[in-house]
Design an enzyme around this catalytic site. Structure first.
Site, short mmCIF file in Angstrom:
data_model
loop_
_atom_site.label_atom_id
_atom_site.label_comp_id
_atom_site.label_asym_id
_atom_site.label_seq_id
_atom_site.Cartn_x
_atom_site.Cartn_y
_atom_site.Cartn_z
N GLU A 153 0.93 -1.23 0.01
CA GLU A 153 0.09 0.35 -0.01
C GLU A 153 0.89 1.32 0.02
OE1 GLU A 153 -2.86 -0.27 3.07
OE2 GLU A 153 -3.48 -2.10 2.64
N ASN A 209 6.17 -12.37 3.65
CA ASN A 209 5.68 -11.43 4.92
C ASN A 209 6.37 -11.57 6.20
OD1 ASN A 209 4.09 -9.78 3.27
ND2 ASN A 209 2.29 -10.36 4.03
N GLY A 258 2.65 -2.67 11.39
CA GLY A 258 1.15 -2.86 11.43
C GLY A 258 0.49 -3.31 10.25
N CYS A 261 -1.75 -6.61 6.80
CA CYS A 261 -1.12 -7.82 6.31
C CYS A 261 -0.28 -8.60 7.36
CB CYS A 261 -0.28 -7.77 5.02
SG CYS A 261 -1.54 -7.34 3.60
P1 NAD Z 1 -9.94 -5.18 1.85
O1 NAD Z 1 -10.85 -5.44 2.99
O2 NAD Z 1 -9.39 -3.91 1.47
O3 NAD Z 1 -11.19 -5.61 0.35
C1 NAD Z 1 -11.71 -6.61 0.43
C2 NAD Z 1 -12.99 -6.38 -0.42
O4 NAD Z 1 -13.71 -7.60 -0.52
C3 NAD Z 1 -13.92 -5.45 0.39
O5 NAD Z 1 -14.06 -4.35 -0.43
C4 NAD Z 1 -15.27 -6.30 0.68
O6 NAD Z 1 -16.47 -5.38 0.62
C5 NAD Z 1 -15.39 -7.31 -0.64
N1 NAD Z 1 -15.83 -8.45 -0.35
C6 NAD Z 1 -16.29 -9.18 0.91
N2 NAD Z 1 -16.89 -10.24 0.44
C7 NAD Z 1 -17.34 -10.40 -0.60
C8 NAD Z 1 -18.18 -11.11 -1.62
N3 NAD Z 1 -18.76 -12.15 -1.22
N4 NAD Z 1 -18.11 -10.48 -2.88
C9 NAD Z 1 -17.55 -9.39 -3.33
N5 NAD Z 1 -16.91 -8.79 -2.74
C10 NAD Z 1 -16.64 -9.04 -1.24
O7 NAD Z 1 -8.90 -6.39 1.53
P2 NAD Z 1 -7.41 -6.16 0.89
O8 NAD Z 1 -6.51 -5.40 1.50
O9 NAD Z 1 -7.84 -5.80 -0.54
O10 NAD Z 1 -6.98 -7.71 0.92
C11 NAD Z 1 -7.26 -8.61 0.10
C12 NAD Z 1 -6.60 -9.95 0.19
O11 NAD Z 1 -5.35 -9.52 -0.31
C13 NAD Z 1 -6.40 -10.50 1.73
O12 NAD Z 1 -5.92 -11.86 1.74
C14 NAD Z 1 -4.98 -9.56 2.16
O13 NAD Z 1 -4.20 -10.34 2.91
C15 NAD Z 1 -4.26 -9.90 0.73
N6 NAD Z 1 -3.28 -8.90 0.55
C16 NAD Z 1 -3.60 -7.46 0.84
C17 NAD Z 1 -2.41 -6.47 0.53
C18 NAD Z 1 -2.43 -5.21 1.10
O14 NAD Z 1 -1.55 -4.40 1.00
N7 NAD Z 1 -3.80 -4.69 1.68
C19 NAD Z 1 -1.21 -6.92 -0.09
C20 NAD Z 1 -1.35 -8.31 -0.52
C21 NAD Z 1 -1.88 -9.24 -0.13
#
Ligand code: NAD
Length: 437
Positions: A153, A209, A258, A261
């Site tokens: 991010e 991670n 924090g 992830c």
């Molecule tokens: P997030 O919470 O920002 O977004 C998830 C989205 O999924 C939300 O908008 C939510 O409303 C939606 N959602 C939930 N249930 C749903 C459904 N049934 N149908 C459609 N949409 C639905 O999460 P994120 O930060 O984007 O992370 C997603 C995944 O990627 C996690 O497993 C996380 O560990 C991984 N990840 C995150 C990052 C990061 O920097 N944020 C980096 C690498 C990997």
């Protein structure tokens, strides 16, 4: 190619937008109606530098669309990305209910061969579980591929467009060629697409991670030791970081990691290792060090004020878990705020991007300031929790004017000891000598 992205959060929206920028036709699906409405009207629900420009262009040119309807969203998609949350269960293991719900729903909607890509960070064996869940309801051929995301991010667009590497877990030749074609424009400089089996791919994400979190906790322990022995952690950092076997990045001491992830992934790794009858000793130590480090400045402040903080007012600069994001999930600032409130301290806070998120989370438990200097008005001390660039060269005269005391607790070592001494501040930082005026 026609692509669908299910889950339009930090990962999903960046994935969808970037693939549309490459000319693909992308539909982003989310269950959050407010989010989808806002994106349809051109408003991005998150702060991510550089994303707005690409989002606008591709939305206006009709390559990037949004819906809450899964059936409509995945219609004719050759590839369906799942970028769904995997938050921690109460015991720290990854909660797969969002991922498995979508897997269940997708099955009956598939009408021709489709590659379903799991972008979420999921425990080893989940790709297989998704495959089985879909197979129970599907009548067509499909493959489920593991493709963990490594974007950070704050620099997510750049990370996505120029990945160090792309990891793809699949044993299907057909899915491999689809993924190869899809990612080809992003690896033109020769960065590798590394193909492996699903279980190795799933573990790669956790290993990366947890390794980075280990680097952070390790340096935080070195910093704590520096304070006891009179060494300076910034010098030690440089001294070790120029060793090419170690590398310069992720060695800055501070107040812990924090975000959405590292905390959950380190914990989940320990859990699924335990389930496989393996006690992963290092991850437990990494978590314990991090837990203590997050409130280290509160401890220092308590000592400074003779053990009692009741009735004090503290200004906090920075609420996001790191600069250039509005994400406050698991941010060290939240842990400090909690401790301060429990100790009877009034908190005034400012962050360049995370104010809305903190307002939604904490309501009027903290006073939110208009800018960094307003936060200092009448405060007994300043705490720096996030290293936003704007805090690096502040107007010290104005700070002195507004603060009750020339007292700074800096969790990110933004200033040199010399300048703090010169300016007459009492200055506490991490892993360096304290300055008492
Ligand atoms: P997030 O919470 O920002 O977004 C998830 C989205 O999924 C939300 O908008 C939510 O409303 C939606 N959602 C939930 N249930 C749903 C459904 N049934 N149908 C459609 N949409 C639905 O999460 P994120 O930060 O984007 O992370 C997603 C995944 O990627 C996690 O497993 C996380 O560990 C991984 N990840 C995150 C990052 C990061 O920097 N944020 C980096 C690498 C990997």
């Amino acid at each position: 190619m026609k692509i669908a992205v299910v889950g339009t959060g930090y990962v999903g929206l960046v994935t969808g937008t970037c693939f549309s920028e490459l000319g693909n036709h992308v539909t982003c699906i989310d269950i959050d109606e407010k989010k989808v409405e806002s994106m349809k009207s051109g408003i991005i629900p998150i702060y991510e530098p550089g994303l707005d420009f690409l989002f606008d262009r591709n939305r206006k040119q009709g390559r990037l669309n949004f819906t809450t309807d899964l059936e409509e969203g995945i219609k004719d998609a050759m590839v369906i990305f799942m970028a769904l949350p995997t938050p921690p269960n109460e015991d720290g293991s990854a909660d797969l209910k969002y991922v498995l719900k979508v897997a269940e729903d997708i099955g009956p909607l598939l009408s021709e061969y489709t590659v379903i890509v799991s972008k979420s960070t999921v425990p080893v064996g989940t790709t297989e579980l998704i495959q089985d869940t879909i197979r129970n309801n599907a009548n067509v051929d499909f493959d489920v591929v593991s493709n963990p995301e490594f974007l950070r991010e704050g620099v997510a667009v750049e990370d996505f467009m120029k990945p160090d590497r792309v990891v793809i877990g699949t044993r299907s030749i057909k899915a491999r060629s689809v993924m190869d074609a899809l990612y080809a424009p992003l690896v033109r400089q020769g960065n590798p697409i590394i193909f492996m089996d699903e279980k190795s791919s799933e573990l790669t994400k956790y290993a990366a991670n947890a390794f980075l979190a280990t680097k952070i906790s390790f340096m935080n322990e070195i910093a704590n030791l520096c304070e006891k022995l009179g060494s300076n952690v910034d010098d030690v950092r440089k001294g070790v970081g120029f060793d090419s076997r170690i590398g310069k990045r992720f060695l800055f001491a501070g107040i812990g990691y924090g975000g959405s992830c590292f905390p959950k992934d380190v914990q989940a790794l320990g859990k699924f290792a335990g389930k496989a009858n393996y006690e992963f000793k290092i991850v437990n130590a990494v978590m314990e060090v991090n837990r203590k480090q997050k409130t280290r400045l509160v401890e220092k402040m308590r000592n400074h004020f003779g053990g009692d903080l009741e009735g004090k007012t503290v200004a906090i600069w920075g609420l996001a878990f790191k600069p250039n994001t509005d994400d406050i999930r698991e941010a060290p600032a939240l842990y400090m705020i909690d401790e301060f409130i429990k100790s009877g301290v009034k908190v005034k806070a400012y962050d360049p991007e995370a104010m809305d998120n903190i307002r939604n989370l904490l309501g009027n438990k903290v006073e939110l300031a208009e800018n960094e200097y307003d936060a200092l008005e009448g405060a007994d001390a300043l705490v720096i929790a996030t290293e936003w660039p704007v805090f690096r060269q502040p107007n010290f005269d104005m700070m002195v004017e507004k603060l009750n005391n020339k007292l700074i607790f800096d969790g990110r070592n933004l200033y040199t000891l010399e300048e703090m001494k010169h300016l007459g501040f009492t200055y506490y930082s991490i892993g360096r000598s304290e300055i008492h005026e």
